[in-house]
Design an enzyme around this catalytic site. Structure first.
Site, PDB file in Angstrom:
ATOM      1  N   THR A 179       0.505 -14.355   2.995  1.00 26.37           N
ATOM      2  CA  THR A 179      -0.565 -15.222   3.479  1.00 26.37           C
ATOM      3  C   THR A 179       0.029 -16.585   3.813  1.00 26.37           C
ATOM      4  O   THR A 179       1.040 -16.967   3.230  1.00 26.37           O
ATOM      5  CB  THR A 179      -1.625 -15.338   2.355  1.00 26.37           C
ATOM      6  OG1 THR A 179      -2.252 -14.068   2.235  1.00 26.37           O
ATOM      7  CG2 THR A 179      -2.670 -16.400   2.615  1.00 26.37           C
ATOM      8  N   ARG A 207     -13.799  -6.035   2.803  1.00 29.21           N
ATOM      9  CA  ARG A 207     -13.441  -6.890   1.655  1.00 29.21           C
ATOM     10  C   ARG A 207     -13.062  -8.309   2.137  1.00 29.21           C
ATOM     11  O   ARG A 207     -12.314  -8.475   3.078  1.00 29.21           O
ATOM     12  CB  ARG A 207     -12.267  -6.257   0.901  1.00 29.21           C
ATOM     13  CG  ARG A 207     -11.733  -7.090  -0.265  1.00 29.21           C
ATOM     14  CD  ARG A 207     -10.533  -7.909   0.155  1.00 29.21           C
ATOM     15  NE  ARG A 207      -9.908  -8.593  -0.984  1.00 29.21           N
ATOM     16  CZ  ARG A 207      -8.949  -9.494  -0.859  1.00 29.21           C
ATOM     17  NH1 ARG A 207      -8.488  -9.819   0.323  1.00 29.21           N
ATOM     18  NH2 ARG A 207      -8.447 -10.062  -1.910  1.00 29.21           N
ATOM     19  N   VAL A 208     -13.593  -9.291   1.454  1.00 23.99           N
ATOM     20  CA  VAL A 208     -13.235 -10.674   1.752  1.00 23.99           C
ATOM     21  C   VAL A 208     -12.629 -11.282   0.489  1.00 23.99           C
ATOM     22  O   VAL A 208     -13.230 -11.204  -0.582  1.00 23.99           O
ATOM     23  CB  VAL A 208     -14.482 -11.485   2.184  1.00 23.99           C
ATOM     24  CG1 VAL A 208     -14.117 -12.943   2.425  1.00 23.99           C
ATOM     25  CG2 VAL A 208     -15.103 -10.884   3.446  1.00 23.99           C
ATOM     26  N   GLY A 209     -11.445 -11.851   0.613  1.00 25.05           N
ATOM     27  CA  GLY A 209     -10.779 -12.457  -0.544  1.00 25.05           C
ATOM     28  C   GLY A 209     -11.073 -13.941  -0.635  1.00 25.05           C
ATOM     29  O   GLY A 209     -12.066 -14.438  -0.092  1.00 25.05           O
ATOM     30  N   ASP A 210     -10.183 -14.658  -1.294  1.00 24.43           N
ATOM     31  CA  ASP A 210     -10.357 -16.108  -1.480  1.00 24.43           C
ATOM     32  C   ASP A 210     -10.141 -16.916  -0.207  1.00 24.43           C
ATOM     33  O   ASP A 210     -10.726 -17.986  -0.027  1.00 24.43           O
ATOM     34  CB  ASP A 210      -9.337 -16.609  -2.520  1.00 24.43           C
ATOM     35  CG  ASP A 210      -7.901 -16.372  -2.040  1.00 24.43           C
ATOM     36  OD1 ASP A 210      -7.575 -15.223  -1.670  1.00 24.43           O
ATOM     37  OD2 ASP A 210      -7.112 -17.332  -1.999  1.00 24.43           O
ATOM     38  N   THR A 230      -2.700 -18.829  -2.556  1.00 28.00           N
ATOM     39  CA  THR A 230      -2.264 -17.485  -2.175  1.00 28.00           C
ATOM     40  C   THR A 230      -2.133 -16.630  -3.430  1.00 28.00           C
ATOM     41  O   THR A 230      -1.867 -17.158  -4.514  1.00 28.00           O
ATOM     42  CB  THR A 230      -0.920 -17.523  -1.416  1.00 28.00           C
ATOM     43  OG1 THR A 230      -0.457 -16.178  -1.233  1.00 28.00           O
ATOM     44  CG2 THR A 230       0.159 -18.291  -2.164  1.00 28.00           C
ATOM     45  N   GLY A 231      -2.301 -15.312  -3.278  1.00 28.70           N
ATOM     46  CA  GLY A 231      -2.201 -14.430  -4.432  1.00 28.70           C
ATOM     47  C   GLY A 231      -3.377 -13.467  -4.451  1.00 28.70           C
ATOM     48  O   GLY A 231      -3.987 -13.197  -3.410  1.00 28.70           O
ATOM     49  N   GLY A 233      -6.696 -12.459  -4.336  1.00 24.00           N
ATOM     50  CA  GLY A 233      -7.871 -13.216  -3.898  1.00 24.00           C
ATOM     51  C   GLY A 233      -9.041 -13.162  -4.857  1.00 24.00           C
ATOM     52  O   GLY A 233      -9.771 -14.146  -5.026  1.00 24.00           O
TER      53      GLY A 233
END
Ligand code: ASP
Length: 325
Positions: A179, A207-210, A230-231, A233
């Protein structure tokens, strides 16, 4: 501390030694070039323009998990997320699950500039992109991406790949995606932050992450600071990673200590190998922290002659000695 301006970028946290040395060097070169490219913008333009430029550069590179280089979902599709925030106005723009946009960060900037909204997702976001004059073009699914998918899918079948919350803990212990993120402060002391991703491999569709969630994957407020994460989410979202870091800085904590305190919370709640963060505080100080094997990062400021780049902890002194703490 007057007239200090600068930018810090990240290119993802995770198990960098899984890559060949050549690939790590390539990524470092791209991080350096992205920092120089964005810094040119910062010499005359705003922090907001600079973070957008940095992210656009890395989305176009193909070497990171964003834009052209985005990883594939479990249904072998591309679904990209991005967000950008202006610390002067608190204006923010984000997009999620877009498939046919070359530069999701440009669409996020358009959401910020041209709409009354903060966050657009999926086909609706692409429709707005078209109306606002952006080209709709699918991101290529290259043979290399299919090979990566198949490698990871095999691990998933063997139960060694976590795409479910309880299995996410080991995701970045054994893997690395890439990312991209940027945080900048300009000559007028305005702070901005931006982040962009394809999300980690084999994520479920939708899916939606951070990354596109304000306060989680990015945040900027001139009176506090700016951050990009980053990481994993899901974990970064649960601790509101970037807002948490900015809240520390709002109390007067330095960018470096705020980054460390945030990653400390992440590690205590969800374990090691879960993520990293970059930060800038209102005094122009720069910070970063991560609990993974490495995190690609580059820095360029008005008091440096050239960018400093590092991935692994043993290289971080290169960055530390070039920044004012
Ligand atoms: N945070 C991103 C996500 O969960 C992935 C990453 O940073 O590697 O989508």
């Amino acid at each position: 501390m007057t007239n200090i301006y600068g930018i810090i970028l990240h290119g993802g946290a995770g198990r960098y030694r899984l890559f060949t040395k050549e690939f790590v060097e390539k990524r470092k070169r791209e991080l350096r070039r992205a920092a120089l490219y964005a810094f040119e913008e910062l010499k005359t333009g705003s922090a907001l323009d600079a973070v957008e430029a940095a992210i656009k550069y890395m989305e176009d590179s193909g070497l990171f998990n964003a834009g052209k280089g985005s990883s594939l979902t479990i249904t072998k599709e591309i679904e990209m997320d991005a967000g950008i925030m202006d610390g002067k106005t608190l204006k923010c723009g984000a997009v999620a699950c877009v498939k046919n946009i070359k530069n999701p960060i440009k669409l996020a900037r358009l959401v910020l500039e041209k709409t009354d909204h903060i966050f657009l997702a999926g086909p609706g976001a692409e429709k707005v992109a078209e109306i606002l004059g952006m080209k709709i073009e699918p991101i290529k699914i290259t043979p290399e991406k299919i090979r990566k998918f198949e490698r990871v899918f095999k691990l998933w079948l063997e139960g060694k790949w976590g795409t479910h919350l309880f299995r996410l803990k080991t995701l970045y212990k054994d893997f690395i995606e890439g990312t991209v993120g940027a945080v900048a402060i300009d000559k007028d002391r305005n702070i901005a932050a931006a982040t962009s991703t394809g999300g980690y491999s084999l994520k479920l569709p939708g899916r939606v992450g951070d990354t596109p969630l304000v306060g989680c994957g990015f945040y900027a407020d001139n009176s506090a600071g700016g951050a990009s994460a980053t990481g994993v989410g899901e974990y970064l979202t649960l601790i509101f990673a970037c807002k948490t870091a900015c809240d520390f800085m709002r109390q007067g904590v330095s960018a470096m200590k705020a980054a460390e305190a945030t990653i400390d919370i992440l590690t205590r709640r969800f374990g090691p190998h879960t993520g990293g963060i970059i930060t800038v505080d209102p005094m122009g100080r720069i910070g970063f922290a991560y609990n993974t094997e490495g995190m690609g990062k580059s820095i360029m400021t008005s008091y440096m002659g050239e960018p400093a780049v590092a991935v692994f902890p043993e290289e971080d002194h290169i960055i530390l000695k070039s920044i004012k703490k």
